[in-house]
Design an enzyme around this catalytic site. Structure first.
Site, PDB file in Angstrom:
ATOM      1  N   HIS A  17      20.354  12.788  17.287  1.00 39.26           N
ATOM      2  CA  HIS A  17      18.894  12.947  17.984  1.00 39.26           C
ATOM      3  C   HIS A  17      18.208  13.697  16.672  1.00 39.26           C
ATOM      4  O   HIS A  17      16.858  13.197  16.606  1.00 39.26           O
ATOM      5  CB  HIS A  17      18.765  14.046  19.234  1.00 39.26           C
ATOM      6  CG  HIS A  17      19.343  13.549  20.498  1.00 39.26           C
ATOM      7  ND1 HIS A  17      20.504  14.356  21.022  1.00 39.26           N
ATOM      8  CD2 HIS A  17      19.461  12.489  21.191  1.00 39.26           C
ATOM      9  CE1 HIS A  17      21.147  13.699  22.186  1.00 39.26           C
ATOM     10  NE2 HIS A  17      20.134  12.758  22.361  1.00 39.26           N
ATOM     11  N   LYS A  41      20.729  16.070  39.026  1.00 43.08           N
ATOM     12  CA  LYS A  41      22.037  16.171  38.092  1.00 43.08           C
ATOM     13  C   LYS A  41      22.506  17.702  37.799  1.00 43.08           C
ATOM     14  O   LYS A  41      21.527  18.706  37.738  1.00 43.08           O
ATOM     15  CB  LYS A  41      21.604  15.261  36.654  1.00 43.08           C
ATOM     16  CG  LYS A  41      21.779  13.860  36.844  1.00 43.08           C
ATOM     17  CD  LYS A  41      21.979  13.387  35.315  1.00 43.08           C
ATOM     18  CE  LYS A  41      22.005  11.825  35.418  1.00 43.08           C
ATOM     19  NZ  LYS A  41      21.761  11.172  34.470  1.00 43.08           N
ATOM     20  N   ARG A  95      21.603   2.750  19.646  1.00 44.61           N
ATOM     21  CA  ARG A  95      22.854   2.618  18.926  1.00 44.61           C
ATOM     22  C   ARG A  95      23.438   1.524  19.110  1.00 44.61           C
ATOM     23  O   ARG A  95      23.217   0.467  18.923  1.00 44.61           O
ATOM     24  CB  ARG A  95      23.610   4.071  19.378  1.00 44.61           C
ATOM     25  CG  ARG A  95      23.033   5.300  19.319  1.00 44.61           C
ATOM     26  CD  ARG A  95      23.911   6.444  19.857  1.00 44.61           C
ATOM     27  NE  ARG A  95      23.606   5.946  21.309  1.00 44.61           N
ATOM     28  CZ  ARG A  95      23.855   6.659  22.397  1.00 44.61           C
ATOM     29  NH1 ARG A  95      24.584   7.726  22.040  1.00 44.61           N
ATOM     30  NH2 ARG A  95      23.743   6.249  23.712  1.00 44.61           N
ATOM     31  N   SER A 133      25.622  12.714  23.562  1.00 50.17           N
ATOM     32  CA  SER A 133      26.009  13.870  24.074  1.00 50.17           C
ATOM     33  C   SER A 133      27.000  14.031  24.985  1.00 50.17           C
ATOM     34  O   SER A 133      27.944  14.846  25.182  1.00 50.17           O
ATOM     35  CB  SER A 133      24.601  14.354  24.924  1.00 50.17           C
ATOM     36  OG  SER A 133      23.554  14.562  24.138  1.00 50.17           O
TER      37      SER A 133
END
Ligand code: PNS
Length: 164
Positions: A17, A41, A95, A133
Site C-alpha cells: 500500500h 465486517k 497485483r 493484508s
C-alpha cells in the site's frame, strides 16, 4: 487540483500500500486514503487504529509530514464519498491476475453508479506482488515472520494485537 481517492480496508496497511501511494503521488497532486468503515465486517484493527497506522507509515516513508496525503474513513458507497470530496478518480493497485476480475467488477459497478468517476490502476511493485493484508495477518497469526512486509511501526502493533 487532481485528487485521487485510494479506498480500501487497510487492515493493516502493508508495504505494498505504501509503495502504491508513493507511486500515486507522481501522478496526482493529492491522495485521500479512505478506510472503509464496514459495520458488517469484524476487522483486526479499528478504523481509528488503521488511520493512525496509515498516517504514521506515510510520514515515515516520506521522511516527514506528507501534506499531499490525507487519511480519512468512509461508510456507504464509495462514489458518494468521492462526490463529497470533489474527486473524480479512484486509485487502486493491481497485483496478480487474481485481482483483475474483482477490480474489473468494482470499477464497472462504480462507473454504473457514477459515470463521472474513473478508476485508475497502478501495477504493484514487484517486491510486494504477493503481499496482502489478509495473507500478512494469516501468516502472523500462525507464527510467521512478516515484519518486513509491513511498515516499521505496524509490525509491533500487529504482533501485539495477536498476543505475540
Ligand atoms: O481493500 P479492499 O477490501 O479490497 O477494498 C474494497 C473497497 C473498500 C474498495 C470496496 O469494498 C468499496 O469500495 N466498498 C464501498 C461500498 C461500495 O461502494 N460498493 C459498491 C462498489 S463495488
Amino acid at each position: 487540483m487532481t485528487i485521487a481517492i485510494y479506498p480500501g480496508s487497510f487492515d493493516p496497511i502493508t508495504n505494498g500500500h505504501v509503495s502504491l501511494i508513493q507511486s500515486g503521488l507522481h501522478a496526482f497532486e493529492k491522495i485521500v486514503v479512505a478506510v472503509l468503515s464496514n459495520p458488517k465486517k469484524t476487522p483486526l484493527f479499528t478504523v481509528n487504529e488503521r488511520i493512525e497506522m496509515i498516517r504514521e507509515s506515510i510520514d515515515d516513508a516520506s521522511g516527514g509530514p506528507e501534506e499531499r496525503v490525507e487519511v480519512d474513513s468512509f461508510e456507504g458507497l464509495l462514489v458518494d464519498y468521492c462526490r463529497q470530496k470533489g474527486a473524480k478518480i479512484v486509485l487502486r493497485g493491481l497485483r496478480a491476475v487474481a485481482d483483475f476480475e474483482y477490480e474489473l467488477q468494482m470499477a464497472n459497478m462504480n462507473r454504473h453508479l457514477e459515470p463521472g468517476i474513473e478508476t485508475m490502476f497502478i501495477m504493484a511493485n514487484d517486491a510486494y506482488f504477493y503481499v496482502s493484508s489478509n495473507l500478512v495477518k494469516e501468516a502472523a497469526t500462525l507464527g510467521g515472520e512478516v515484519s518486513r512486509l509491513v511498515p516499521p511501526s505496524v509490525g509491533p502493533k500487529l504482533y501485539a494485537k495477536l498476543g505475540r
